[in-house]
Design a protein around this motif. Structure first.
Motif, PDB file in Angstrom:
ATOM      1  N   THR A  25      -3.777  20.526   2.692  1.00 23.42           N
ATOM      2  CA  THR A  25      -2.911  19.379   2.446  1.00 23.42           C
ATOM      3  C   THR A  25      -3.581  18.093   2.929  1.00 23.42           C
ATOM      4  N   LYS A  26      -3.454  17.057   2.137  1.00 24.15           N
ATOM      5  CA  LYS A  26      -4.088  15.786   2.457  1.00 24.15           C
ATOM      6  C   LYS A  26      -3.075  14.666   2.294  1.00 24.15           C
ATOM      7  N   THR A  27      -3.015  13.781   3.282  1.00 22.15           N
ATOM      8  CA  THR A  27      -2.090  12.656   3.262  1.00 22.15           C
ATOM      9  C   THR A  27      -2.857  11.373   3.538  1.00 22.15           C
ATOM     10  N   ASN A  28      -2.598  10.348   2.732  1.00 27.56           N
ATOM     11  CA  ASN A  28      -3.226   9.047   2.928  1.00 27.56           C
ATOM     12  C   ASN A  28      -2.149   7.975   2.969  1.00 27.56           C
ATOM     13  N   ALA A  29      -2.309   7.021   3.863  1.00 26.86           N
ATOM     14  CA  ALA A  29      -1.423   5.864   3.939  1.00 26.86           C
ATOM     15  C   ALA A  29      -2.285   4.629   4.147  1.00 26.86           C
ATOM     16  N   ARG A  30      -2.026   3.591   3.374  1.00 27.23           N
ATOM     17  CA  ARG A  30      -2.839   2.378   3.447  1.00 27.23           C
ATOM     18  C   ARG A  30      -1.932   1.160   3.519  1.00 27.23           C
ATOM     19  N   ILE A  31      -2.295   0.225   4.356  1.00 20.99           N
ATOM     20  CA  ILE A  31      -1.596  -1.054   4.476  1.00 20.99           C
ATOM     21  C   ILE A  31      -2.624  -2.161   4.292  1.00 20.99           C
ATOM     22  N   PHE A  32      -2.281  -3.132   3.465  1.00 19.55           N
ATOM     23  CA  PHE A  32      -3.205  -4.229   3.199  1.00 19.55           C
ATOM     24  C   PHE A  32      -2.477  -5.557   3.377  1.00 19.55           C
ATOM     25  N   LEU A  33      -3.055  -6.436   4.189  1.00 18.98           N
ATOM     26  CA  LEU A  33      -2.520  -7.773   4.426  1.00 18.98           C
ATOM     27  C   LEU A  33      -3.648  -8.770   4.273  1.00 18.98           C
ATOM     28  N   ASP A  34      -3.340  -9.938   3.722  1.00 18.37           N
ATOM     29  CA  ASP A  34      -4.365 -10.975   3.646  1.00 18.37           C
ATOM     30  C   ASP A  34      -3.716 -12.347   3.768  1.00 18.37           C
ATOM     31  N   GLY A  35      -4.543 -13.379   3.748  1.00 15.40           N
ATOM     32  CA  GLY A  35      -4.064 -14.743   3.929  1.00 15.40           C
ATOM     33  C   GLY A  35      -3.463 -15.369   2.694  1.00 15.40           C
ATOM     34  N   THR A  36      -3.452 -14.665   1.584  1.00 17.06           N
ATOM     35  CA  THR A  36      -2.854 -15.202   0.361  1.00 17.06           C
ATOM     36  C   THR A  36      -1.480 -14.583   0.090  1.00 17.06           C
ATOM     37  N   ARG A  37      -0.823 -14.120   1.160  1.00 12.98           N
ATOM     38  CA  ARG A  37       0.558 -13.626   1.113  1.00 12.98           C
ATOM     39  C   ARG A  37       0.683 -12.320   0.343  1.00 12.98           C
ATOM     40  N   ASN A  38      -0.345 -11.490   0.420  1.00  9.08           N
ATOM     41  CA  ASN A  38      -0.290 -10.136  -0.129  1.00  9.08           C
ATOM     42  C   ASN A  38       0.078  -9.165   0.984  1.00  9.08           C
ATOM     43  N   THR A  39       1.054  -8.305   0.712  1.00 12.96           N
ATOM     44  CA  THR A  39       1.436  -7.245   1.635  1.00 12.96           C
ATOM     45  C   THR A  39       1.609  -5.973   0.832  1.00 12.96           C
ATOM     46  N   ASN A  40       0.688  -5.029   0.972  1.00  9.21           N
ATOM     47  CA  ASN A  40       0.686  -3.824   0.152  1.00  9.21           C
ATOM     48  C   ASN A  40       0.783  -2.582   1.033  1.00  9.21           C
ATOM     49  N   LEU A  41       1.530  -1.609   0.548  1.00  9.79           N
ATOM     50  CA  LEU A  41       1.660  -0.321   1.224  1.00  9.79           C
ATOM     51  C   LEU A  41       1.575   0.775   0.185  1.00  9.79           C
ATOM     52  N   ASP A  42       0.682   1.752   0.413  1.00  6.69           N
ATOM     53  CA  ASP A  42       0.501   2.888  -0.489  1.00  6.69           C
ATOM     54  C   ASP A  42       0.495   4.176   0.326  1.00  6.69           C
ATOM     55  N   VAL A  43       1.172   5.189  -0.187  1.00  2.41           N
ATOM     56  CA  VAL A  43       1.208   6.503   0.450  1.00  2.41           C
ATOM     57  C   VAL A  43       1.039   7.556  -0.628  1.00  2.41           C
ATOM     58  N   ASP A  44       0.198   8.556  -0.382  1.00  5.08           N
ATOM     59  CA  ASP A  44       0.077   9.657  -1.332  1.00  5.08           C
ATOM     60  C   ASP A  44      -0.135  10.970  -0.585  1.00  5.08           C
ATOM     61  N   PHE A  45       0.338  12.038  -1.192  1.00  5.45           N
ATOM     62  CA  PHE A  45       0.228  13.388  -0.650  1.00  5.45           C
ATOM     63  C   PHE A  45      -0.400  14.278  -1.718  1.00  5.45           C
ATOM     64  N   ALA A  46      -1.269  15.176  -1.303  1.00  2.00           N
ATOM     65  CA  ALA A  46      -1.843  16.188  -2.185  1.00  2.00           C
ATOM     66  C   ALA A  46      -1.740  17.538  -1.485  1.00  2.00           C
ATOM     67  N   ILE A  47      -1.082  18.483  -2.155  1.00  3.98           N
ATOM     68  CA  ILE A  47      -0.775  19.763  -1.524  1.00  3.98           C
ATOM     69  C   ILE A  47      -1.310  20.891  -2.396  1.00  3.98           C
TER      70      ILE A  47
END
Length: 471
Positions: free
Chosen positions: A84-106
Motif C-alpha cells: 500500500t502506498k499513500t501520498n499527500a502533497r501541499i503546495f503554497l506560493d506567493g501568487t495565492r495558490n493553495t493546493n492539496l492532493d492525496v492519493d492511495f494505491a492498494i
C-alpha cells in the motif's frame, strides 16, 4: 511525417487530443468566443501523466473526424505495487495558490490488481495588478477533483476501470459602478463539472497459427457548465439576479466505443494487419442553441504492414465512415445514416546502409462540430451563430524525408558522428471552417466554409557530434 507539419504551422484545429485513448465532448473543448479548438487540460494533474504519444501519419484514417492534423494521446500512470502506498502533497506560493492532493494505491488479490483512489483541492485567490479596480486580471478559481481506478492484470488480458469527477468555480468581477444612491458591481460565476467513466481491456491470444493483439475502449464523458450573473450592492452586500439573458446552462455528453484486432503469424512477425472500429454519439443542450442536438459517427478501419525485406516497409490504411448528418444517404428513404468519403493513407520506409527514406500520403476529413452547426450566442457583446449548411473539411497531405547518419572513428579513440535530416511537406485543406464577420453593422459572426489552405515547406538539419574517449 503526415500532418505534423500542418499542426506545427498553425492548423492546430484539426488535432485530436485524447486522454488514455478517450475523446472529450466537443463543446467542452471549445471556447464560446473563438473559432478554434482550445483543449482544456487543467483537470489532468501533471504528476499523473506517464507519457504523451503523437501520431502524425494517416491520423484521419485511423481516428476519423477531428484528427485531420494528427493525434495527441495523453497516457496517465497506472500503479503496479506490492504494498500500500499513500501520498499527500501541499503546495503554497506567493501568487495565492493553495493546493492539496492525496492519493492511495492498494494492491489486492496477490498483486495482480491495484485499487487507486485520489482527491484534491486547488485554490487560486486571483491576482490584480491594479488594486484600485474591482476586476481581477487573473480570475480567482477553486477546483475539486477525485476519482478511482481499478487495474486488473491477468495472464492474457489487462483491464482498467476508471471514474473521475472534476468541479471548478471561477469568479469574474466587474469594476464598481457609482451613482447618487449606492455603489454596485457585477459578479459573473462559472460553475463547471466534468465526469467520465471508462473501461479499457487489452491482451493477446492465439487462434491457430495467428497471434492476435486486441484492445477495447468504452467510455462516457459528461460536461455541465452553469453561468450566472448577479448584481451586487457593494455597500450592503446584497446580491440580486441579473437579466435572464446572462444565465446559461450547458450539458454535453459523449459516448465512445473503440476497438481493434492486430493479427500476425506467430513465426512471421514482419507482416501484420489491423482491423478496428469506433463509434461516437454526442448530445448537447444549452441556452446557446435552439434545441437539444446530437450527432453520431461510426467508422471501420484497417491498416496493414508489409515488409518484403529488411529494407522496405509499406504501411497502407483505409477507413469507411458513417455519419448521421454528413455524407451521402445510403438509402434514399432514410436520412439517419450517411456514408462519408473513403479516407486512405499510405506510409513507406526504405533503409539502405546509413540512409533512410520516408514517403507518405494521408487524406483528412473533419465533420463540423455541434457548436459550429448550432451555436447561438446573442447578448449585448456577442452575436455569434452556427451554420447548419456547413460542409465537412477535406485535406490532403504529402511528405518526403531523408535521414543519413555515419560515424568516423580514428586510431586515437576520437569519434565524429554526422547526422543529416531533411524533410519536405505539402498540405491542402478545402472547405475550411472559420468564424467570420458577415455583417459589420450588427457585428454578426457565423461559422462558414471560408476557403482553402495551401502550405508547403522544407527543412534541413545537420548535427555534428565529437567525442573523445579516454583510455
Amino acid at each position: 511525417g503526415g500532418y505534423q507539419s500542418a499542426a506545427i504551422h498553425g492548423y492546430e484545429a484539426g488535432t485530436l487530443v485524447l486522454i488514455n485513448g478517450r475523446r472529450s465532448p466537443s463543446f467542452a473543448r471549445q471556447r464560446a468566443d473563438q473559432d478554434r479548438t482550445a483543449v482544456d487540460l487543467s483537470f489532468v494533474p501533471l504528476r499523473a501523466i506517464e507519457r504523451i504519444e503523437i501520431l502524425t501519419d494517416g491520423a484521419s484514417s485511423l481516428y476519423g473526424s477531428d484528427a485531420i492534423a494528427g493525434v495527441i494521446n495523453i497516457i496517465t500512470k497506472q500503479p503496479i505495487l506490492t504494498r500500500t502506498k499513500t501520498n499527500a502533497r501541499i503546495f503554497l506560493d506567493g501568487t495565492r495558490n493553495t493546493n492539496l492532493d492525496v492519493d492511495f494505491a492498494i494492491p489486492v488479490k496477490r498483486q495482480h490488481s491495484t485499487l487507486q483512489l485520489f482527491a484534491g483541492r486547488h485554490f487560486f485567490g486571483g491576482m490584480d495588478f491594479d488594486t484600485l479596480t474591482r476586476n481581477y486580471d487573473w480570475k480567482p478559481k477553486t477546483k475539486y477533483f477525485g476519482g478511482l481506478g481499478f487495474h486488473v492484470r491477468g495472464d492474457k488480458f489487462r483491464h482498467d476501470i476508471r471514474a473521475n469527477h472534476f468541479y471548478e468555480n471561477m469568479l469574474d468581477r466587474s469594476n464598481a459602478e457609482f451613482n447618487l444612491i449606492t455603489v454596485t458591481g457585477y459578479n459573473n460565476r462559472f460553475f463547471t463539472q466534468r465526469s467520465d467513466a471508462a473501461v479499457q481491456s487489452s491482451g493477446r491470444f492465439s487462434v491457430g497459427n495467428k497471434s492476435i493483439n486486441a484492445k477495447f475502449n468504452n467510455s462516457w464523458n459528461g460536461y455541465h457548465r452553469l453561468n450566472t450573473l448577479v448584481k451586487r450592492n457593494l455597500v450592503t452586500g446584497e446580491e440580486t439576479p441579473s437579466f435572464i439573458g446572462e444565465r446559461d446552462t450547458t450539458r454535453n455528453q459523449l459516448f465512445n466505443a473503440r476497438g481493434f484486432f492486430e493479427i500476425e503469424k506467430k513465426r512471421v512477425r514482419k507482416n501484420t494487419i489491423m482491423l478496428g472500429y469506433d463509434a461516437n454519439h454526442e448530445m448537447l443542450s444549452t441556452g446557446k442553441i435552439r434545441e437539444p442536438k446530437s450527432i453520431t459517427d461510426v467508422g471501420i478501419f484497417a491498416q496493414g504492414k508489409w515488409q518484403p525485406n529488411h529494407r522496405l516497409l509499406i504501411q497502407p490504411s483505409i477507413r469507411g465512415n458513417f455519419n448521421s448528418r454528413f455524407g451521402e444517404p445510403i438509402l434514399t428513404t432514410t436520412q439517419n445514416l450517411r456514408f462519408t468519403p473513403i479516407i486512405p493513407a499510405l506510409q513507406t520506409r526504405y533503409k539502405i546502409g546509413n540512409s533512410m527514406w520516408r514517403l507518405s500520403y494521408a487524406k483528412g476529413y473533419r465533420a463540423p462540430s455541434l457548436k459550429e452547426l448550432y451555436f447561438l450566442f446573442v447578448d449585448i457583446n456577442h452575436n455569434v451563430r452556427g451554420n447548419e449548411q456547413l460542409q465537412a473539411e477535406v485535406a490532403h497531405n504529402a511528405m518526403a524525408s531523408y535521414k543519413y547518419r555515419h560515424t568516423y572513428p580514428d586510431i586515437n579513440g576520437r569519434i565524429l558522428a554526422v547526422e543529416l535530416n531533411t524533410r519536405g511537406f505539402y498540405n491542402y485543406v478545402s472547405q475550411q471552417i472559420q468564424l467570420a464577420m458577415l455583417d459589420q453593422s450588427t457585428q454578426l459572426y457565423q461559422y462558414i466554409n471560408i476557403g482553402k489552405i495551401n502550405s508547403t515547406g522544407a527543412n534541413l538539419d545537420i548535427d555534428l557530434t565529437f567525442k573523445q574517449h579516454n583510455r
